[in-house]
Each structure stands twice: as structure tokens, then as C-alpha cells.
Design an enzyme around this catalytic site. Structure first.
Site, PDB file in Angstrom:
ATOM      1  N   ASP A  29     -22.511  18.139-101.667  1.00 16.04           N
ATOM      2  CA  ASP A  29     -21.613  17.304-100.817  1.00 16.04           C
ATOM      3  C   ASP A  29     -22.031  15.803 -99.929  1.00 16.04           C
ATOM      4  O   ASP A  29     -21.510  14.556 -99.433  1.00 16.04           O
ATOM      5  CB  ASP A  29     -21.124  18.133 -98.589  1.00 16.04           C
ATOM      6  CG  ASP A  29     -19.901  19.241 -99.066  1.00 16.04           C
ATOM      7  OD1 ASP A  29     -19.644  19.865 -99.883  1.00 16.04           O
ATOM      8  OD2 ASP A  29     -20.288  20.282 -98.212  1.00 16.04           O
ATOM      9  N   ALA A  30     -23.592  16.420-100.043  1.00 19.42           N
ATOM     10  CA  ALA A  30     -24.202  14.808 -99.824  1.00 19.42           C
ATOM     11  C   ALA A  30     -23.907  13.889-100.911  1.00 19.42           C
ATOM     12  O   ALA A  30     -23.368  12.499-100.679  1.00 19.42           O
ATOM     13  CB  ALA A  30     -25.990  15.169-100.022  1.00 19.42           C
ATOM     14  N   GLY A  70     -18.759  17.516-108.500  1.00 20.89           N
ATOM     15  CA  GLY A  70     -18.530  18.980-108.768  1.00 20.89           C
ATOM     16  C   GLY A  70     -19.493  19.972-109.819  1.00 20.89           C
ATOM     17  O   GLY A  70     -19.597  20.565-110.032  1.00 20.89           O
ATOM     18  N   ARG A  74     -20.471  23.315-109.240  1.00 19.11           N
ATOM     19  CA  ARG A  74     -20.371  25.016-110.121  1.00 19.11           C
ATOM     20  C   ARG A  74     -21.497  25.457-111.102  1.00 19.11           C
ATOM     21  O   ARG A  74     -21.697  26.414-110.275  1.00 19.11           O
ATOM     22  CB  ARG A  74     -19.563  23.476-111.207  1.00 19.11           C
ATOM     23  CG  ARG A  74     -18.054  23.585-111.299  1.00 19.11           C
ATOM     24  CD  ARG A  74     -17.650  23.983-112.723  1.00 19.11           C
ATOM     25  NE  ARG A  74     -18.149  21.990-113.051  1.00 19.11           N
ATOM     26  CZ  ARG A  74     -17.314  21.053-113.360  1.00 19.11           C
ATOM     27  NH1 ARG A  74     -16.058  20.915-112.342  1.00 19.11           N
ATOM     28  NH2 ARG A  74     -18.205  20.148-114.092  1.00 19.11           N
ATOM     29  N   ASP A  87     -13.537  16.291-101.385  1.00 27.68           N
ATOM     30  CA  ASP A  87     -14.442  15.186-102.273  1.00 27.68           C
ATOM     31  C   ASP A  87     -12.482  14.759-102.632  1.00 27.68           C
ATOM     32  O   ASP A  87     -12.589  13.203-102.450  1.00 27.68           O
ATOM     33  CB  ASP A  87     -14.246  16.110-103.538  1.00 27.68           C
ATOM     34  CG  ASP A  87     -13.862  15.274-105.257  1.00 27.68           C
ATOM     35  OD1 ASP A  87     -15.319  14.411-105.111  1.00 27.68           O
ATOM     36  OD2 ASP A  87     -13.565  15.943-106.485  1.00 27.68           O
ATOM     37  N   ASP A  91     -11.817  10.785-101.530  1.00 25.79           N
ATOM     38  CA  ASP A  91     -11.522  10.169-102.698  1.00 25.79           C
ATOM     39  C   ASP A  91     -10.305   8.807-102.605  1.00 25.79           C
ATOM     40  O   ASP A  91     -10.607   7.758-103.653  1.00 25.79           O
ATOM     41  CB  ASP A  91     -10.803  11.017-103.859  1.00 25.79           C
ATOM     42  CG  ASP A  91     -11.615  11.124-105.015  1.00 25.79           C
ATOM     43  OD1 ASP A  91     -12.957  10.828-105.276  1.00 25.79           O
ATOM     44  OD2 ASP A  91     -11.545  12.441-105.930  1.00 25.79           O
TER      45      ASP A  91
END
Length: 207
Positions: A29-30, A70, A74, A87, A91
Site C-alpha cells: 500500500d505504501a 502488485g 502476491r 490501486d 490509478d
């Protein structure tokens, strides 16, 4: 096409970086937030000052956060719906800032209203492209179709804007933005038609 072929390359390239960031305690997230902030600064500070080349380089340095976060999610197995929501939302902010920055410069010091208007059209139509898909999915339909995917739009405008800052004739940027706006409009129509077919088939099946 760009998403399919380029993402694999950059995933392999950035995976070691992702592992290192996770090791030192940086969260996906950062990275998402920092990457978006970098794009916004590049687009809304450098571009309005007419620094199209340096602004593009600055933005490019942060744009890969969209792949990096991403990979990190994962690796840590913490993606899920929250990460997807954050995200996608950021975006939209980054995309809006990019086209707004181009428009601001050409409305002011750049002195080319046609390019400025084309950039604003790309901003608005690009948002509708994204909204059409998210709204369709919220209603249980799919709308993952169209010729104007986000990656293609970003790469096109960044490359041409950057080289415009190095002396490429502005008309090339105008044509590029015009084609992007047209492609976005076609994508919107494609997504509307796709959802209409699904809705019609669903209605017919229930009769």
C-alpha cells in the site's frame, strides 16, 4: 497487448526489488501511495512549468510502482479486494493528473488550445472507460474489452509528451491525443455494447 507482453518482463525485473522492500518493512500500500504521489507531482508541477521532458522522466521513475505493488502483494499473499480497490482508485488520480498537467501547460505557457482540449478529452473519456468497466462488474456483467487499455494510453502520452519537450513538433502530440481520445470513445461504445448483449441475454433467459 502491452499489458500481456510487458508485464511479464517487468515482473521478472522488479521481483528482487519487491522482495527487498518487503524485507525492510515497506508495504504494498505504501508503494501504491508513493508511486501515485510521484506521478501527480511530475504531472502537476513539471508539466505546467513546461518541463515536459524532465516531467516525463520523473513520472516514469514512479509509474512502475503500479507493477511493483502488485508483485509485493502476491509475494506477501495480501492482495485481496482492499489492495485492488486502492490501486484502481489511485490509478484514476494518476491518470487524471497526467492529462490535466498536459492541458494546463498548453492552455497557458504552451499556447496551444487544440492540444489542451485534446488532453482534456482524453482525461474525461479515459475516466468513462474505467467507470464503464467497474459499473458493469458491480452489476454482475463483464466489460473487459476495448482497444484503449490503460497501459497503452499511458505509454503513448508519456513518450510523445516527453519528446515534445525535446523539440518534437507539437502536432505529433495533438495527433496522438486525438487518436487516444478516439480509441477511448470506441472502447466506451464497445463496453456499452458488450454489457447490452449480456443484459439482453440475461433478460431473454429469464423469460
Amino acid at each position: 497487448m502491452l499489458n500481456r507482453h510487458a508485464r511479464g518482463f517487468f515482473t521478472a525485473l522488479l521481483t528482487p526489488v519487491a522482495r527487498w522492500l518487503l524485507k525492510i518493512g515497506v508495504s504494498p500500500d505504501a508503494v501504491t501511495v508513493i508511486g501515485t504521489a510521484g506521478v501527480v507531482v511530475g504531472a502537476l508541477v513539471f508539466y505546467p512549468l513546461g518541463q515536459l521532458w524532465w516531467g516525463t522522466l520523473f513520472i516514469t521513475a514512479f509509474i512502475f510502482s503500479d507493477v511493483l505493488d502488485g508483485i509485493m502483494a502476491r509475494l506477501r499473499d495480501t492482495g485481496g479486494r482492499w489492495g485492488n480497490f486502492l490501486d484502481s482508485t489511485l490509478d484514476r488520480i494518476a491518470d487524471g493528473a497526467l492529462f490535466a498537467g498536459v492541458a494546463i501547460w498548453f492552455f497557458t505557457g504552451g499556447g496551444d488550445y487544440a492540444i489542451a482540449v485534446a488532453a482534456m478529452l482524453c482525461l474525461v473519456l479515459g475516466m468513462v472507460v474505467s467507470y464503464a468497466r467497474s459499473k458493469a462488474e458491480s452489476l454482475g456483467f463483464t466489460a473487459n474489452v476495448g482497444i484503449a487499455e490503460r497501459a497503452e494510453r499511458l505509454v503513448s502520452v508519456l513518450v510523445v509528451t516527453g519528446f515534445t519537450g525535446l523539440g518534437l513538433p507539437p502536432v505529433v502530440l495533438l495527433v496522438t491525443l486525438g487518436l487516444l481520445a478516439l480509441a477511448s470513445l470506441i472502447t466506451i461504445i464497445q463496453r456499452i455494447a458488450t454489457v447490452h448483449r449480456q443484459a439482453f441475454a440475461e433478460s431473454a433467459a429469464s423469460d
